[in-house]
Design an enzyme around this catalytic site. Structure first.
Site, mmCIF file in Angstrom:
data_model
loop_
_atom_site.group_PDB
_atom_site.id
_atom_site.type_symbol
_atom_site.label_atom_id
_atom_site.label_comp_id
_atom_site.label_asym_id
_atom_site.label_seq_id
_atom_site.Cartn_x
_atom_site.Cartn_y
_atom_site.Cartn_z
ATOM 1 C CG HIS A 7 -2.664 12.112 0.849
ATOM 2 N ND1 HIS A 7 -3.228 13.066 0.033
ATOM 3 C CD2 HIS A 7 -1.815 11.418 0.066
ATOM 4 C CE1 HIS A 7 -2.727 12.958 -1.184
ATOM 5 N NE2 HIS A 7 -1.876 11.961 -1.203
ATOM 6 N NE ARG A 58 -1.166 13.067 -11.948
ATOM 7 C CZ ARG A 58 -0.298 12.163 -11.468
ATOM 8 N NH1 ARG A 58 -0.722 11.153 -10.743
ATOM 9 N NH2 ARG A 58 0.999 12.285 -11.728
HETATM 10 P P1 AMP Z 1 0.250 10.334 -3.626
HETATM 11 O O1 AMP Z 1 0.416 11.604 -2.866
HETATM 12 O O2 AMP Z 1 -0.790 10.407 -4.705
HETATM 13 O O3 AMP Z 1 1.548 9.733 -4.081
HETATM 14 O O4 AMP Z 1 -0.356 9.288 -2.593
HETATM 15 C C1 AMP Z 1 0.295 9.011 -1.374
HETATM 16 C C2 AMP Z 1 -0.353 7.817 -0.726
HETATM 17 O O5 AMP Z 1 -1.731 8.069 -0.499
HETATM 18 C C3 AMP Z 1 -0.283 6.551 -1.628
HETATM 19 O O6 AMP Z 1 -0.044 5.415 -0.809
HETATM 20 C C4 AMP Z 1 -1.662 6.521 -2.222
HETATM 21 O O7 AMP Z 1 -2.067 5.224 -2.610
HETATM 22 C C5 AMP Z 1 -2.505 7.034 -1.067
HETATM 23 N N1 AMP Z 1 -3.783 7.549 -1.580
HETATM 24 C C6 AMP Z 1 -3.961 8.441 -2.582
HETATM 25 N N2 AMP Z 1 -5.282 8.623 -2.805
HETATM 26 C C7 AMP Z 1 -5.946 7.834 -1.922
HETATM 27 C C8 AMP Z 1 -7.317 7.576 -1.657
HETATM 28 N N3 AMP Z 1 -8.295 8.174 -2.334
HETATM 29 N N4 AMP Z 1 -7.619 6.697 -0.681
HETATM 30 C C9 AMP Z 1 -6.637 6.073 0.021
HETATM 31 N N5 AMP Z 1 -5.327 6.277 -0.169
HETATM 32 C C10 AMP Z 1 -4.977 7.143 -1.136
#
Ligand code: AMP
Length: 293
Positions: A37, A187
């Site tokens: 993030h 997660r």
């Molecule tokens: P989330 O909080 O899981 O909905 O993720 C929010 C944003 O962060 C989304 O655009 C995800 O694709 C991105 N994201 C989550 N994990 C990663 C990671 N390991 N590397 C790069 N971006 C990520």
């Protein structure tokens, strides 16, 4: 960094920033932030004048049997990390301000939402598209940043922007990984240290497939079987799907052509925890193939 909790105040602030000629970049998240993030936030800072990170665990993208209730949350920690990363605004609305009691609108995107992740989680992408569109409208985003980690989601958002003529530029950033290769994810909090170590096989299986392609493999089924056999070396892993498809539209082909870009998608369970990962690979042209040999 300012914390904003109502759509009205967020929109008014964005309007003022636009009036002053500033470009707004938005990073939608569900919080419990990690370096994946924060990389998006730092990238946003490079490409815009104002960075808004949204933190909203969106109930509409979870099925009733999924982990909405127990999804990890730590607002104070997220706030601190975002402040340190140079974020300007944290937009953290409550559910009733995003979905008031009389809320009655849905969005349904066809095509790329129907396969793989969409087959395993049939209502997921409609929920994602709806909240992302609302967040773009509330923040008046010029630029939206998303991670490659959720590859299929990036295609869904691209489709949303194109089909609905949104005046928003999208930036996709590479997956940020732990030292052992495991893709960072909120997660991962559900995993024990031992499970985290074992789950690094997901990254290794993608690397094995990359190797096979570098050595000339072009056949979809053979590429998939390299991934599957590598994953099977860890008994705690249960495969949901493994797919090698054209990166542009997730279409299948028996054999991929030189110069074509493919994405290998994996969804699997490490014991009870569902994990996804992917890698994008350009099929080498004949010239680079000779070069490798
Ligand atoms: P989330 O909080 O899981 O909905 O993720 C929010 C944003 O962060 C989304 O655009 C995800 O694709 C991105 N994201 C989550 N994990 C990663 C990671 N390991 N590397 C790069 N971006 C990520």
């Amino acid at each position: 960094m300012k914390v904003i909790t109502t759509p009205e105040e967020m929109q008014a602030i964005s309007q003022q920033n636009k009036f002053e000629g500033k470009k707004i970049a938005v990073v939608p998240t569900m919080g419990f932030l990690h370096n994946g993030h924060l990389t998006l936030v730092k990238k946003a800072k490079e490409v815009a004048d104002i960075v808004i990170t949204t933190l909203f665990v969106n109930p509409k993208q979870f099925a009733p049997n999924e982990d909405f209730e127990r999804y990890p949350r730590d607002f104070e920690r997220d706030k601190k990390l975002l402040t340190e990363s140079g974020c300007d605004y944290l937009f953290s609305p409550d559910i009733s301000s995003i979905y008031p009691i009389d809320f009655a609108t849905s969005i349904s995107i066809g095509g790329v939402t129907k396969v793989f992740e969409g087959e395993s989680r049939p209502t997921h992408f409609d929920g994602v598209a709806l909240v992302v569109l609302k967040l773009f409208n509330i923040t008046l985003a010029d630029i939206g940043l998303f991670g490659q980690k959720d590859y299929q989601q990036t295609l869904v958002i691209k489709k949303l922007v194109k089909d609905l003529n949104l005046n928003i530029k999208l930036l996709i950033t590479p997956t940020v990984r732990e030292a052992n290769g495991l893709a960072m994810s909120s997660r991962n909090r559900y995993l024990t240290d031992e499970e985290k170590n074992k789950a690094s096989i997901i990254f290794l299986s993608l690397e094995e497939a990359k190797n096979a392609i570098a050595h000339g493999e072009r056949r979809r089924k053979m590429i998939n079987s390299v991934v599957i056999s590598t994953l099977r070396s860890v008994p705690e892993i249960k495969i949901d799907y493994v797919a090698t498809v054209k990166s542009e539209n997730l279409e299948l082909a028996d054999e991929f052509l030189p110069g074509e870009e493919v994405v290998i998608l994996i969804a699997c369970f490490m014991n009870q925890t569902r994990l996804i990962d992917n890698t994008i690979i350009k099929i080498p042209t004949a010239f680079t193939e000779n070069f490798i040999e």
